[in-house]
Scaffold this motif. Structure first.
Motif, short mmCIF file in Angstrom:
data_model
loop_
_atom_site.label_atom_id
_atom_site.label_comp_id
_atom_site.label_asym_id
_atom_site.label_seq_id
_atom_site.Cartn_x
_atom_site.Cartn_y
_atom_site.Cartn_z
N ARG A 11 23.52 38.71 42.25
CA ARG A 11 24.24 39.92 42.63
C ARG A 11 24.19 40.08 44.15
O ARG A 11 23.25 39.62 44.80
N TRP A 28 32.40 42.14 38.63
CA TRP A 28 32.33 40.69 38.83
C TRP A 28 33.30 40.32 39.94
O TRP A 28 34.49 40.58 39.83
N GLN A 33 31.34 35.07 41.22
CA GLN A 33 30.23 35.36 40.31
C GLN A 33 30.55 34.91 38.87
O GLN A 33 29.63 34.66 38.10
N VAL A 34 31.85 34.84 38.53
CA VAL A 34 32.19 34.46 37.15
C VAL A 34 31.81 33.01 36.85
O VAL A 34 31.09 32.79 35.85
N ILE A 68 29.77 35.86 31.75
CA ILE A 68 30.21 37.16 31.21
C ILE A 68 29.76 37.31 29.76
O ILE A 68 29.30 38.38 29.35
N ALA A 120 33.30 44.22 31.37
CA ALA A 120 33.19 43.40 32.57
C ALA A 120 34.38 43.76 33.46
O ALA A 120 35.52 43.57 33.06
N VAL A 151 36.47 42.85 36.49
CA VAL A 151 36.66 41.65 37.30
C VAL A 151 37.68 41.93 38.41
O VAL A 151 38.74 42.50 38.15
#
Lengths: 420, 420
Positions: free
Chosen positions: A145, B95, B99-100, B121, B132, B134
């Motif tokens: 994060r 997200w 990060q995904v 996820i 989530a 995004v």
């Protein structure tokens, strides 16, 4: 290739014209033969806008989402700075925290560095890039994060990069042109210091000089990073600003380097506290838990017993920021109610200010305190509390005498004159 | 757990109140038992601000830095949406693309998806997160740089997630309440379609209906993602909006589903071009290289020789967007000067519009063209160019007749009436 870190704060990158001005300073260092790591803040006002949205959305916000939102301001500046440098034919690219990656703890909104691995940025320097523009104030947690570092985080980022990359120097460009012997608004005799020792800068920063954030100076001292504070709004050269460095680098040091002040102090006195082993901890434990930043502490040991008190008693005086008085008062009253401490009265004086003289020369010079007290006495300024450290003497005085006291001390220690 | 994808465009998240409104729609789906992936655009205006800064900084900008800057708008919305959902007691987190990670090609500013791995996820859904959020429009390249997808990228992100996560449906919340038989501003008889086939939507999108971006419809068709277009500004339920789906799902289909138009068309005619094998490629190659989007193409084969021309000649007519006429003209003149083509004259008519009827029913119904031409003839509208595809007939007409033509065709095909 020698390497410099250059940091530009929010006002230094407030709009495209200022970003261009900052980029010109970077280009000049590249032309001098440096590889440069540039650390940027968000354009001034942007972080406040983002924080405002977060707080309006969720008063008790999830700090992980706060960080995801707020960090975007620095990302924008980093990209714009890289583009500006490219326009000036300087090979540059932007780096967001996770791309370096700047590894931090998971303490969102106040994360601390774990590591800044050099490999990715070094590889780009090896490819011919001359400048790495890094978004300040942010990193990435072990969980992947986005984190932010809290107040002054971009200064700290700059120092951490200077340490990680063994930079020759870390230049902090800001809206003042250096560190002064005292606030120039208080006396026009204030003089810009060409050099100041880390320890002195730390004391001045913690005493309210707003030039550098305390944590960044601590980090610079620990890793011996030579820090320079200088103006983004003036023409600067290798002698501009103030160098914050190890005291060994300072040839001629005066006994006192600067006079600092803090307006928002309050003095609190617990009257006739029952004195017993552990009473200080019973007082300052609850204050710390309540988040009160206690600064000066003075205890007067009493030698006789008072009426109504079986054992020895004492008066305990301490200073806190004015806006924490209510919280401190409640903490003391709660501790009394819970039977942890016992006192007759709690006096609060919110009409005080703190004035301090700071200098590493004090270590080897006697008589600084005497000279300070004499200068204040000559102006009829009454001293309410005194606290000393190895390189600092602070006094609490009536707030109305604050300017007068600063001027008198600046004169007494001849801070308007350069040299030893 | 069944899963929905919900996408909110820039006007649907333009400020904190609208984000709250959108979040309420997400919460309702969670209460119905869905896990939800929310795709958000930047708050309206933000992307333009960022693009403006990039273009002002560097007219020929490095697209990698453009992407790094411009993508920040979606990151802000994603964090704010996650916080808003948390305030409503919906377990949610944001997200960012990396990060995904949303893996794309390195074609910055117009990247394409390579893969959207589900693991990260899915792990959070398994932990109890219900939503989530995004950041749309972005991804990360194999080199670890941030990419953006270009125009309509958030719609495309939504469809790609719906495909990757086998979503039950992909709901696109926007500022219109569905797909209409024609533009309601042209005729108040326009009727909202409860369902429309992918192929029809594709034709309508490419013909200028602004509801969905062509690429997102293509992707939905390829992966058979049921797409629903509906309004963020109205109360909506499971029957709201228009479902874009496989034609098998559409029970009763009319021969013609909609009438589309495009105002900004220009007709260009190369007069008496020397006709030989390869002449079309000699004309349209240079136009493509010049970035001209040629739409309709009509060639009239001439059977006799003209004075001054040794071989066979022809007239070649094509249509281009009005704002590309100058570029198209220059490409043709350059090709003539280089000896690649030879023509007597280049006529340009910028006063035309394109009107089209679209419907999958055309495949099995004869007589649609005849009916269309008769309806236009009855209104004395002269047809300048005709082009047909399997499910579409387009005509170029004088622009002043455009509204009249749309109304006449809407009436002729009885589009105001539901059913077959």
């Amino acid at each position: 290739m020698p390497l410099l870190v250059m940091k530009f704060g929010g006002t230094s990158v407030a709009d495209l014209a200022r970003i261009k001005n900052a980029a010109a300073k970077v280009k000049r260092e590249v032309e001098r033969g440096y590889d440069v790591i540039v650390i940027v803040s968000a354009m001034s006002g942007k972080t406040n806008e983002l924080v405002g949205w977060v707080e309006a959305t969720s008063p008790l916000y999830d700090a992980r989402e706060y960080d995801a939102v707020v960090s975007s301001g620095e990302n924008v500046t980093a990209g714009l700075m890289a583009l500006t440098l490219q326009e000036m034919d300087v090979p540059a690219r932007s780096w967001q925290g996770w791309q370096v990656p700047i590894q931090t703890t998971s303490a969102h909104a106040s994360a601390r560095f774990i590591d800044i691995p050099r490999a990715n940025i070094d590889a780009k320097f090896a490819e011919g890039f001359k400048v790495a523009v890094v978004a300040g104030f942010q990193g990435v947690s072990p969980e992947g994060r986005i984190t932010t570092l809290g107040r002054g985080g971009s200064d700290t980022t700059a120092v951490a990069f200077a340490a990680a990359f063994s930079a020759e120097r870390c230049d902090i460009y800001t809206d003042v042109d250096g560190v002064y012997t005292t606030d120039p608004r208080i006396t026009d005799k204030a003089r810009k210091l060409p050099k100041i020792a880390f320890e002195e800068m730390l004391e001045l920063a913690s005493l309210g000089a707003k030039v550098l954030q305390t944590r960044s100076v601590e980090l610079a001292m620990r890793y011996n990073v030579r820090l320079r504070v200088l103006s983004s709004f003036e023409d600067t050269d290798e002698n501009s600003g103030t160098l914050v460095c190890d005291e060994d680098e300072i040839m001629e040091s005066k006994v006192v380097s600067g006079v600092a002040y803090s307006r928002d102090e309050a003095k609190m006195t617990l009257v006739t506290v029952e004195d017993r082993p552990g009473v200080a901890s019973a007082i300052f434990g609850p204050l710390a838990e309540a988040g009160v930043n206690v600064d000066m502490i003075v205890q007067n040991i009493s030698e006789k017993n008072y009426a109504g008190h079986a054992g020895a008693v004492t008066d305990m005086t301490f200073s806190v920021p004015t806006n924490q008085v209510a919280r401190a008062k409640k903490a003391m009253e709660d501790a009394q109610a819970a039977g942890h401490i016992k006192y007759d009265d709690l006096n609060v004086d919110t009409d005080v200010a703190k004035v301090s003289v700071v200098g590493i020369g004090m270590r080897s010079h006697a008589g600084v305190a005497a000279k300070m007290f004499a200068a204040l006495a000559a102006e009829n300024v009454n001293i309410k509390v005194i606290a000393t450290s190895e390189i600092k003497i602070s006094v609490l005085i009536d707030r109305k005498y604050m300017e007068l006291a600063v001027q008198a001390l600046h004169d007494a220690f001849e801070l308007d004159k350069a040299g030893a």
